[in-house]
Design an enzyme around this catalytic site. Structure first.
Site, PDB file in Angstrom:
ATOM      1  N   GLY A  29       0.652  -5.173   0.820  1.00  0.00           N
ATOM      2  CA  GLY A  29      -0.429  -5.250  -0.159  1.00  0.00           C
ATOM      3  C   GLY A  29       0.035  -5.834  -1.486  1.00  0.00           C
ATOM      4  O   GLY A  29      -0.781  -6.367  -2.244  1.00  0.00           O
TER       5      GLY A  29
ATOM      6  N   GLU B  13      -0.088  -9.465  -0.887  1.00  0.00           N
ATOM      7  CA  GLU B  13      -1.524  -9.791  -0.776  1.00  0.00           C
ATOM      8  C   GLU B  13      -2.169  -9.834  -2.158  1.00  0.00           C
ATOM      9  O   GLU B  13      -3.037 -10.678  -2.430  1.00  0.00           O
ATOM     10  CB  GLU B  13      -2.222  -8.782   0.145  1.00  0.00           C
TER      11      GLU B  13
ATOM     12  N   GLU C 249       4.062  -5.367   7.420  1.00  0.00           N
ATOM     13  CA  GLU C 249       3.204  -4.342   8.033  1.00  0.00           C
ATOM     14  C   GLU C 249       3.524  -4.126   9.508  1.00  0.00           C
ATOM     15  O   GLU C 249       3.479  -3.007  10.012  1.00  0.00           O
ATOM     16  CB  GLU C 249       1.726  -4.725   7.876  1.00  0.00           C
TER      17      GLU C 249
ATOM     18  N   ALA D  72       0.856  -1.187   0.000  1.00  0.00           N
ATOM     19  CA  ALA D  72       0.000   0.000   0.000  1.00  0.00           C
ATOM     20  C   ALA D  72       0.890   1.234   0.000  1.00  0.00           C
ATOM     21  O   ALA D  72       2.064   1.161   0.372  1.00  0.00           O
ATOM     22  CB  ALA D  72      -0.871  -0.026   1.250  1.00  0.00           C
TER      23      ALA D  72
HETATM   24  N1  3HC Z   1       4.534   3.572   0.110  1.00  0.00           N
HETATM   25  C1  3HC Z   1       4.982   4.790  -0.248  1.00  0.00           C
HETATM   26  N2  3HC Z   1       6.258   5.052  -0.570  1.00  0.00           N
HETATM   27  C2  3HC Z   1       7.111   4.033  -0.548  1.00  0.00           C
HETATM   28  C3  3HC Z   1       6.711   2.728  -0.198  1.00  0.00           C
HETATM   29  C4  3HC Z   1       5.351   2.515   0.140  1.00  0.00           C
HETATM   30  N3  3HC Z   1       4.882   1.308   0.465  1.00  0.00           N
HETATM   31  N4  3HC Z   1       7.793   1.920  -0.254  1.00  0.00           N
HETATM   32  C5  3HC Z   1       8.816   2.691  -0.640  1.00  0.00           C
HETATM   33  N5  3HC Z   1       8.403   3.964  -0.825  1.00  0.00           N
HETATM   34  C6  3HC Z   1       9.205   5.096  -1.297  1.00  0.00           C
HETATM   35  C7  3HC Z   1      10.289   5.482  -0.299  1.00  0.00           C
HETATM   36  O1  3HC Z   1       9.801   6.391   0.639  1.00  0.00           O
HETATM   37  C8  3HC Z   1      11.313   6.114  -1.211  1.00  0.00           C
HETATM   38  O2  3HC Z   1      10.857   7.405  -1.519  1.00  0.00           O
HETATM   39  P1  3HC Z   1      11.898   8.604  -1.744  1.00  0.00           P
HETATM   40  O3  3HC Z   1      12.730   8.192  -2.913  1.00  0.00           O
HETATM   41  O4  3HC Z   1      11.028   9.784  -1.987  1.00  0.00           O
HETATM   42  O5  3HC Z   1      12.685   8.703  -0.481  1.00  0.00           O
HETATM   43  C9  3HC Z   1      11.212   5.276  -2.488  1.00  0.00           C
HETATM   44  O6  3HC Z   1       9.922   4.661  -2.436  1.00  0.00           O
HETATM   45  C10 3HC Z   1      12.249   4.206  -2.620  1.00  0.00           C
HETATM   46  O7  3HC Z   1      12.256   3.449  -1.406  1.00  0.00           O
HETATM   47  P2  3HC Z   1      13.616   2.961  -0.725  1.00  0.00           P
HETATM   48  O8  3HC Z   1      14.596   4.082  -0.694  1.00  0.00           O
HETATM   49  O9  3HC Z   1      13.229   2.344   0.550  1.00  0.00           O
HETATM   50  O10 3HC Z   1      14.097   1.880  -1.795  1.00  0.00           O
HETATM   51  P3  3HC Z   1      14.837   0.505  -1.519  1.00  0.00           P
HETATM   52  O11 3HC Z   1      15.065  -0.069  -2.846  1.00  0.00           O
HETATM   53  O12 3HC Z   1      15.972   0.697  -0.583  1.00  0.00           O
HETATM   54  O13 3HC Z   1      13.773  -0.406  -0.719  1.00  0.00           O
HETATM   55  C11 3HC Z   1      11.651  -1.424  -0.306  1.00  0.00           C
HETATM   56  C12 3HC Z   1      12.607  -0.815  -1.351  1.00  0.00           C
HETATM   57  C13 3HC Z   1      12.237  -2.679   0.306  1.00  0.00           C
HETATM   58  C14 3HC Z   1      10.372  -1.733  -1.036  1.00  0.00           C
HETATM   59  C15 3HC Z   1      11.391  -0.421   0.838  1.00  0.00           C
HETATM   60  O14 3HC Z   1      11.064   0.830   0.276  1.00  0.00           O
HETATM   61  C16 3HC Z   1      10.287  -0.804   1.759  1.00  0.00           C
HETATM   62  O15 3HC Z   1      10.498  -1.576   2.654  1.00  0.00           O
HETATM   63  N6  3HC Z   1       9.082  -0.232   1.566  1.00  0.00           N
HETATM   64  C17 3HC Z   1       7.964  -0.439   2.436  1.00  0.00           C
HETATM   65  C18 3HC Z   1       7.328  -1.773   2.207  1.00  0.00           C
HETATM   66  C19 3HC Z   1       6.129  -1.955   3.105  1.00  0.00           C
HETATM   67  O16 3HC Z   1       6.168  -1.692   4.285  1.00  0.00           O
HETATM   68  N7  3HC Z   1       5.031  -2.413   2.529  1.00  0.00           N
HETATM   69  C20 3HC Z   1       3.827  -2.598   3.254  1.00  0.00           C
HETATM   70  C21 3HC Z   1       3.024  -1.342   3.193  1.00  0.00           C
HETATM   71  S1  3HC Z   1       1.595  -1.412   4.230  1.00  0.00           S
HETATM   72  C22 3HC Z   1       0.494  -2.351   3.356  1.00  0.00           C
HETATM   73  O17 3HC Z   1       0.792  -2.825   2.299  1.00  0.00           O
HETATM   74  C23 3HC Z   1      -0.848  -2.513   3.982  1.00  0.00           C
HETATM   75  C24 3HC Z   1      -1.632  -3.552   3.333  1.00  0.00           C
HETATM   76  O18 3HC Z   1      -1.636  -4.699   4.113  1.00  0.00           O
HETATM   77  C25 3HC Z   1      -3.066  -3.101   3.142  1.00  0.00           C
END
Ligand code: 3HC
Length: 705
Positions: free
Chosen positions: A105, A108, A128, A65
């Site tokens: 997500g 998922e 998450e 997400a």
């Molecule tokens: N939402 C919004 N922005 C995100 C994002 C997300 N899920 N994941 C990454 N970004 C953004 C980062 O903030 C960053 O932005 P910036 O360049 O403006 O600083 C850019 O994308 C690149 O991210 P990273 O610098 O972290 O890139 P990496 O290649 O080092 O890592 C990654 C990639 C492993 C995907 C890491 O970004 C990460 O762990 N992201 C979060 C993943 C996550 O937590 N997903 C679950 C979200 S909650 C969800 O899905 C709820 C669902 O159950 C309904």
């Protein structure tokens, strides 16, 4: 010009290809789920299409997400048809083709598809919990049905990224395909299963759910109790998986959604989201263009094979670098190499490192006899004794022998970087790279800007830290740089509180209850009290107004150096690391305080917490005022990764905002009246309090010198 489509649909020889294209990580931002639904409708309506592939453009499948949307209130109108439901109700099979990351997500979405294939470098996970929530789109219901509740619980409560091959063994991935042509492989796979009936839909499977016994869930709750202290999300994850085992799919999803909605606005989730974005922000240096060409760092060397130098060499070896290491004498080098080996052996004994992996890592560390043997290295990290003449000598020599353009970094924790830079004719190539002990374990990597450090020298240091698994942050070249300087008042305040009547065990309990893994005095016992003692002596000689710490000094002078001597702030039983409160320490405290005529008080837990942390908040504001930190959030990241500050509280400055900037200021101003100069409020803090601006959003008041 029209906005580029977030989701594209095209057909290739009877296979519908749905491509999500939402850079940088294909998060499920508004428009993406709707785009997937529309594409699925097209594919299902097109008689020429027999199966579909869902794939991500760019570097990832779907990273989850869009976290930036959380906490912004409900979306304009909740979608009437969620793409997860449309996916698993699709009459034609859909194959998720995964590269990069399928997280949250994103996974998922893949679980709602009928099949999943991935390249070997792909990673999947439900992280998450790491941002204080639980999977909210059926992950807690589908994953246990697919891989069993036990494995699902482990993945969901840890949030870890699971590599493709392990995911295949678990049953998440149906096929691992070679890197290079994922789309081609996915089309071939889709053709293979195009006519299959009935389609495998995870929501309809329940044969593994009987594994979800009450013992499994109770056992998991107990197992996570320590790391989940003061948090709710890990328990919500367990509750949702438990629901998968006892409720029909739709009811389980409804409970998951309810828990998700409760959790997403919680203080814990807000703090963890803040920490996530602060960690991305800390990598950016506003005065250095993002596309700055970096210098090579493939061939590193470490000078000094002491505890720090050895740990630094291990950090390189652990991340696949061949690293040279040298010391002033052969004996010191041999001792250092033996210590490195012993450290690796301890990890093997603990089971955290496989013996063959240990041998591979150890073989990457190459002891060399003299500085001349490192002259062709791209980067040198000096970690010799913390004595100015020693450092000066080394930097003079490095200037004479190193190839042009080599990066000359120092791991000093307190010596002026410019002193070393000025020993060379290339001060632009010199900067600080400050590791925290133990260097191979602690994540913080403080890059220190000398007055003349070139932008690419700093940018390369920041990137180098990340290459060896660290979190890099930039600091100005002042006394104690950034991290240690911001923490010093916390350490001083501990000693003053003890003089005034607080006991070590009370202070440690307050900080552990707050969320630290271990109390600060127990930590001092662990690292050895002699280190602080020597630093205090040096500082007292250097600065005539230095505030002495007579109780801490007396403890050391009695030979109580911490765990290594069986006694420090606590006493220890032989062979056991448990700290026991010691009446002897209470006696020393009371006697010394009486000799010094210091009145004794009772302290509330809250007063202790505030005295320790507010002292550092005030110092952090002074650091920002001087431009020695770029942003308050960088200080928070440093506290998370250098000092074990509880992540679910965001960081020092973020936490202070939960109390309120005005209250923090008023308290500090009151203590300034009562206790004197050490509590003089910083001007920046006063200004922030007057305007009511959050501390954690504060920026440097002037450019970094
Ligand atoms: N939402 C919004 N922005 C995100 C994002 C997300 N899920 N994941 C990454 N970004 C953004 C980062 O903030 C960053 O932005 P910036 O360049 O403006 O600083 C850019 O994308 C690149 O991210 P990273 O610098 O972290 O890139 P990496 O290649 O080092 O890592 C990654 C990639 C492993 C995907 C890491 O970004 C990460 O762990 N992201 C979060 C993943 C996550 O937590 N997903 C679950 C979200 S909650 C969800 O899905 C709820 C669902 O159950 C309904």
């Amino acid at each position: 010009m029209a906005e580029p489509a977030l989701v594209r649909f095209e057909t290739e020889n009877g296979i519908g290809i749905i491509t999500v294209d939402n850079p940088p990580v294909n998060a499920l931002s508004p428009g993406v789920p709707q785009g997937i639904v529309e594409a699925l409708d097209k594919g299902n309506a097109d008689p020429s299409v027999t199966a579909m592939v869902l794939i991500g453009a760019g570097r990832s499948f779907i990273a989850g997400a869009d976290i930036r949307q959380f906490g912004r209130g409900p979306a304009a109108a909740p979608p009437t048809r969620r793409h997860y439901d449309v996916l698993d109700q699709s009459a034609k099979p859909v194959v998720a083709a995964i590269h990069g990351y399928a997280l949250g997500g994103g996974l998922e979405t893949a679980l709602a598809c009928h099949y999943r294939i991935a390249v070997p470098s792909a990673k999947v996970g439900l992280p998450e919990v790491l941002i204080g929530i639980l999977p909210g789109a059926g992950g807690t219901q589908r994953l246990p049905r697919l891989i069993g509740p036990k494995a699902a619980l482990e993945m969901i409560t840890s949030g870890r990224h699971v590599p493709a091959e392990e995911a295949q063994k678990l049953g998440i991935i149906d096929e691992v395909v070679p890197e290079g042509d994922l789309k081609g492989a996915a089309i071939a796979f889709a053709r293979k299963i195009a006519d299959q009936k009935p389609l495998p839909v995870i929501r309809n499977r329940d044969e593994k759910l009987s594994e979800g016994t009450p013992e499994l869930f109770e056992g998991t709750r107990k197992a996570i109790a320590r790391r989940a202290r003061n948090q709710r999300a890990p328990y919500a994850c367990i509750e949702a998986v438990e629901a998968a085992c006892r409720l029909p799919f739709d009811d389980g999803c409804a409970l998951e959604r309810k828990l998700f909605d409760e959790q997403v606005g919680s203080d814990e989730a807000k703090a963890l989201r803040y920490a996530f974005f602060a960690e991305r922000e800390v990598a950016k240096i506003p005065f250095i263009p993002a596309d700055t060409k970096l210098r090579p760092t493939d061939n590193p060397a470490v000078i000094g094979a002491g505890t720090m130098g050895g740990g630094i060499a291990m950090s390189f070896a652990d991340y696949g670098f061949d690293v040279k290491i040298t010391d002033a004498t052969k004996e010191a080098l041999d001792r250092g190499i033996s210590r490195i080996r012993a450290n690796y052996e301890t990890s093997v004994k603990r089971g955290s490192l496989a013996p063959d992996e240990m041998e591979r890592r150890f073989a990457r560390i190459h002891p060399v006899d003299s500085l001349d043997d490192i002259k062709d290295c791209d980067v040198v990290i000096e970690a010799a004794f913390e004595q100015i003449p020693v450092k000066e000598e080394i930097f003079k020599k490095l200037d004479a022998i190193m190839k042009p353009g080599a990066l000359l970094y120092s791991n000093t924790s307190g010596i002026d970087i410019d002193l070393m830079a000025n020993m060379t004719k290339r001060p632009q190539d010199v900067a600080g790279t400050h590791f925290f002990a133990p260097a191979n374990v602690m994540k913080l990597f403080e890059v220190v800007k000398g007055t003349k450090s070139a932008p690419d020298v700093l940018a390369t240091a920041m990137a180098l830290g990340r290459k060896i698994g660290k979190v890099s942050g930039l600091a100005g070249n002042g006394d104690g740089f950034l991290a240690n300087r911001s923490r010093a008042p916390f350490g001083m305040e501990i000693n003053i509180l003890i003089e005034e009547g607080a006991l070590p065990e009370q202070i440690d309990k307050v900080m552990v209850d707050f969320g630290y893994p271990i109390g600060p005095l127990a930590v001092s016992d662990l690292s050895g009290l002699d280190i602080g003692y020597d630093t205090r002596k040096r500082r007292a000689e250097q600065y005539p107004n230095y505030r002495k710490q007579p109780i801490a000094d007396r403890i050391v002078e009695m030979g109580r150096l911490g765990q290594k001597t069986g006694a420090g702030w606590y006493r220890y039983e032989p062979g056991d690391r448990t700290p026991h409160p010691d009446p002897e320490v209470t006696r020393i405290i009371r006697e010394t305080a009486a000799e010094l005529g210091i009145p004794q008080h009772e302290f509330s837990d809250d007063e202790i917490l505030r005295r320790l942390l507010f002292a550092s908040v005030n110092e952090a504001c002074k650091i920002l005022e001087e431009g020695a930190a770029l942003r308050a959030s960088d200080i928070d990241v440093m506290w998370l990764h250098g000092f074990g500050f509880p992540r679910y509280r965001g960081g020092l400055m973020y936490w202070a905002d939960t109390i309120g900037v005005r209250e923090v200021y008023n308290q500090i101003a009151g203590w300034h009246q009562r206790y004197g100069e050490r509590w003089r409020p910083s001007d920046l803090l006063r200004r922030l309090a007057e305007s009511g601006s959050p501390l954690h959003e504060a920026k440097a008041a002037r450019p970094m010198p």
